[in-house]
Each structure stands twice: as structure tokens, then as C-alpha cells.
Design a protein around this motif. Structure first.
Motif, short mmCIF file in Angstrom:
data_model
loop_
_atom_site.label_atom_id
_atom_site.label_comp_id
_atom_site.label_asym_id
_atom_site.label_seq_id
_atom_site.Cartn_x
_atom_site.Cartn_y
_atom_site.Cartn_z
N GLU A 1 4.94 5.20 2.58
CA GLU A 1 5.22 5.91 3.40
C GLU A 1 5.55 5.88 5.14
O GLU A 1 6.29 7.37 5.36
CB GLU A 1 3.93 6.54 3.53
N ARG B 1 0.76 -1.39 0.11
CA ARG B 1 0.06 -0.11 -0.41
C ARG B 1 1.16 1.02 0.30
O ARG B 1 2.16 0.97 0.57
CB ARG B 1 -0.78 0.05 0.37
N HIS B 2 0.45 1.65 -0.77
CA HIS B 2 0.68 3.88 -0.53
C HIS B 2 1.57 3.82 0.91
O HIS B 2 2.40 4.74 1.10
CB HIS B 2 0.52 4.56 -1.15
N ARG B 3 0.42 3.78 1.80
CA ARG B 3 0.78 3.75 3.35
C ARG B 3 1.40 3.16 3.66
O ARG B 3 2.17 4.08 4.50
CB ARG B 3 -0.28 3.89 4.05
N ARG C 1 -4.33 6.43 0.56
CA ARG C 1 -2.72 5.63 0.56
C ARG C 1 -3.01 4.59 1.32
O ARG C 1 -1.94 3.63 1.29
CB ARG C 1 -2.06 6.71 1.54
N ASN C 2 -4.24 4.10 2.17
CA ASN C 2 -4.48 3.15 3.29
C ASN C 2 -4.64 2.27 2.34
O ASN C 2 -4.31 0.53 2.54
CB ASN C 2 -5.42 3.08 4.16
N VAL D 1 -5.13 10.54 3.16
CA VAL D 1 -4.16 9.12 4.48
C VAL D 1 -5.28 7.81 3.92
O VAL D 1 -4.78 6.47 3.54
CB VAL D 1 -4.34 9.18 5.44
N SER E 1 -1.00 1.70 -8.48
CA SER E 1 -0.74 3.11 -9.09
C SER E 1 -0.37 2.85 -10.89
O SER E 1 -0.32 3.53 -11.46
CB SER E 1 -0.24 3.05 -8.44
N ILE F 1 0.42 11.41 -2.40
CA ILE F 1 -0.86 10.89 -3.39
C ILE F 1 -2.45 11.12 -2.60
O ILE F 1 -1.78 10.56 -1.23
CB ILE F 1 -0.57 8.94 -3.28
N ALA G 1 5.19 8.85 -1.70
CA ALA G 1 3.92 7.88 -1.75
C ALA G 1 3.12 9.26 -0.70
O ALA G 1 1.92 9.53 -0.45
CB ALA G 1 3.54 6.99 -1.14
N ARG G 2 4.28 9.94 -0.55
CA ARG G 2 2.91 10.93 0.68
C ARG G 2 2.73 12.05 0.26
O ARG G 2 1.48 12.83 0.79
CB ARG G 2 4.21 11.61 2.24
#
Ligand SMILES: Cc1cc2nc3c(=O)[nH]c(=O)nc-3n(C[C@H](O)[C@H](O)[C@H](O)COP(=O)(O)OP(=O)(O)OC[C@H]3O[C@@H](n4cnc5c(N)ncnc54)[C@H](O)[C@@H]3O)c2cc1C
Length: 278
Positions: free
Chosen positions: A83, A78-80, A108-109, A105, A116, A102, A99-100
Motif C-alpha cells: 500500500e 506485508r499488505h501495508r 495490513r501491518n 491497518v 493471502s 484489505i 492492498a488498500r
């Protein structure tokens, strides 16, 4: 709006996903990962897949492996995680910074690396970061097995990639930051979390004498795909500094915001390479 009718299948493993895609030569079966782009498109009826294969629960693809000179990211990371994971911040700081930026939150979760990259929005952060870093996207199909695709060849045009309809992304192999290298990531967006209007990411390598021995950079929202900026050999051996960054920005950054973003990213990379900035 609600999506058009579709069948839903929760995948049990990678082989199950590949089998489901191979069984549908019409290409109307789509993989669902975090759903943050696909479900929106389905709700707007801009995408009408006949069948969804949900890979979101495949823990085998939600892993990060640290290797000597690279980090391997599962498609479902995950993006989170990108990050917040200290390993990513240390070894792939450009990816963590990208990632931060995108969305928010909640997005991003759920949103994933593979989602992506497969979505291939030319303004998205991760595709640009992967091109700047020289990542390799590993894809797999039942018919042809695995094949590696360099990120700069993976992105073909707006929302179009080198993926065949029966293929999925399984892993992304990303070169880790080396001693003597610095990185930069800059993006301009109306508000934090909005899609960017311009942006750049880069890795700068200095030789033992502190001169430029390599630059790899990419731009987002500058073309129909993340744009690899090729820096000519004549730059190698030059003394780093504001004038060089501005010159490179003007020449390769696409006026005017891309040029500024590229120059700023190179300047930040230099500060980090010489240890002036964390
Ligand atoms: C309000 C909002 C704001 C956003 N802002 C940003 C932003 O600022 N920057 C940004 O980059 N993104 C942004 N996004 C998009 C977000 O990053 C998505 O998470 C990402 O684009 C898609 O990832 P996903 O896992 O949700 O993929 P999904 O939506 O599930 O799938 C997207 C596409 O990829 C395909 N796919 C998914 N996984 C694979 C795989 N492993 N192999 C092959 N194909 C696959 C799907 O079939 C589909 O075509 C935003 C989204 C929303 C809703």
C-alpha cells in the motif's frame, strides 16, 4: 475460544521450513505467516494443525525486487508495504490499490502476500489482482524444488489452491504496468475494509491509435475463485468508450454488481491509459 494444542517452531530459513513440512507426511504441519487468517480459524477450531512453523521472521522472503518488466514480491511482503511503497504504487498500481482495501491497518501491518494467496478467499483482493495481472506464483518443496504456477491456475476453489501440503509460496512475479496501459480496480463492500461483495480489476492496453489492443481482467466474489475474464479477440481494435465498457461488463461481469464493477474498472483504466487520471 482458544485454539487446540499445537507445537510451535520458529523457522530459521526456507530450507528449515521445507524440511519441517517434508518431515510430516500427515499434512498436519501448517505454515504461519501474518496469522491474520490462520489464527482466527484456529481460535474458532475450524483449523487444528498439530504443528505450526512460523515463517513470519524470515527476512529473506520479505523483499521486493524491481526487474525490467516485472516486480518480484517475497511471500512475506506485508499488505501495508504494498500500500505504501512508492515502487509498488508506480510499477504495480493495481496491487497497491487492492492492498488498500484489505481489512484495517492493523491487519495490513501483519498480513502477507503469500498468506493471502495461500488462504485463497474468493472475495479477497490480492488473489483477484494477481489473476488480473497475470502474475506467476513460485512455490517450493524439499522433494521437488521450485515450480512456477500462473495465478489463474493457482486458485482451484474456495480456500483451495494448487499448493501441495509440503510446498510453500516463496515469490510472486508480477508484470509491471507498461506505457500505453491503464489499470482499474473497483470494489463494492458494506464499509471500507469489509470483505467485498463484488469487485473487478483490469489492465487495458491501447495501440498507438488509441484503440483497444488488449484487456486482462478478473472478478472477485463472483465464483469459487478469482475469475479471469477472457475478452475475445473481436474486441481488439475497437474504439474505447462507455458503450464498450458497459457491453463487456454486462457480458462478462456476472450480474448485477460484478457487471457494474467491471465496467467501472475498465472506464478507470481507459482514463489512466490516456493520461486523464493519475
Ligand atoms: C478482521 C479481518 C478482516 C480482514 N479483511 C480482509 C479483506 O478485506 N480482504 C482480504 O483479502 N483479507 C482480509 N483479511 C485477511 C488478511 O488479508 C490476511 O492477512 C490474509 O488472508 C492471510 O495472510 P497472513 O499472512 O495473515 O496468513 P496466515 O493467517 O498466517 O496464513 C493463512 C494461510 O496461508 C498459509 N500460508 C501463509 N503463508 C504461506 C506461504 N508463504 N506459503 C504457503 N502457505 C502459506 C497458512 O498456512 C494458512 O493456511 C482479514 C482478516 C481479518 C482478521
Amino acid at each position: 475460544m482458544k485454539p487446540a494444542r499445537f507445537d510451535y517452531h520458529r523457522a530459521r530459513g526456507v530450507a528449515d521450513v521445507l524440511g519441517a513440512l517434508a518431515d510430516d507426511p500427515s499434512g498436519e504441519t501448517k505454515v504461519l505467516a501474518g496469522g491474520q487468517s490462520l489464527v482466527t480459524l484456529m481460535n474458532l477450531r475450524l483449523a487444528r494443525p498439530a504443528r505450526l512453523v512460523d515463517i513470519g521472521g524470515l527476512s529473506e522472503l520479505d523483499r521486493v525486487f524491481d526487474d525490467v518488466d516485472r516486480v518480484v514480491l517475497g511471500a512475506l511482503v506485508r499488505h501495508r508495504t504494498l500500500e505504501t511503497d512508492p515502487l509498488i504504487s508506480t510499477r504495480l498500481p493495481l496491487v497497491a490499490a487492492a492492498a488498500r482495501h484489505i481489512g484495517h491497518v492493523g491487519i495490513r501491518n501483519r498480513g502477507t502476500v503469500g498468506g493471502s494467496l495461500a488462504h485463497a478467499d474468493p472475495a479477497a483482493e490480492l488473489p483477484m489482482a494477481m489473476v488480473a495481472l497475470g502474475a506467476v506464483v513460485h512455490v517450493e518443496s524439499a522433494a521437488r524444488g521450485r515450480r512456477p504456477i500462473p495465478a489463474e491456475r493457482f486458485f482451484v476453489s474456495h480456500f483451495t489452491t494448487a499448493l501441495a501440503p509440503d510446498e510453500i509460496i516463496t515469490w510472486v512475479e508480477v508484470p509491471a504496468l507498461r506505457p500505453g496501459q491503464g489499470w482499474g480496480f473497483v470494489e463494492y463492500a458494506p464499509r471500507h475494509g469489509d470483505f467485498a461483495t463484488a469487485g473487478a480489476g483490469c489492465v487495458l492496453t491501447l495501440d498507438a491509435g488509441g484503440r483497444v489492443s488488449g484487456i486482462r481482467a478478473a472478478l472477485l466474489a463472483a465464483a469459487d475463485r478469482p475469475l479471469l475474464v477472457s475478452v475475445p479477440d473481436e474486441v481488439l481494435g475497437e474504439r474505447p468508450g462507455e458503450r464498450l465498457w458497459e457491453r463487456l461488463g454486462r457480458r462478462w461481469g456476472r450480474a448485477p454488481l460484478g457487471a457494474e464493477a467491471l465496467a467501472e474498472a475498465l472506464c478507470a483504466a481507459h482514463r489512466r491509459a490516456v493520461g486523464e487520471d493519475a
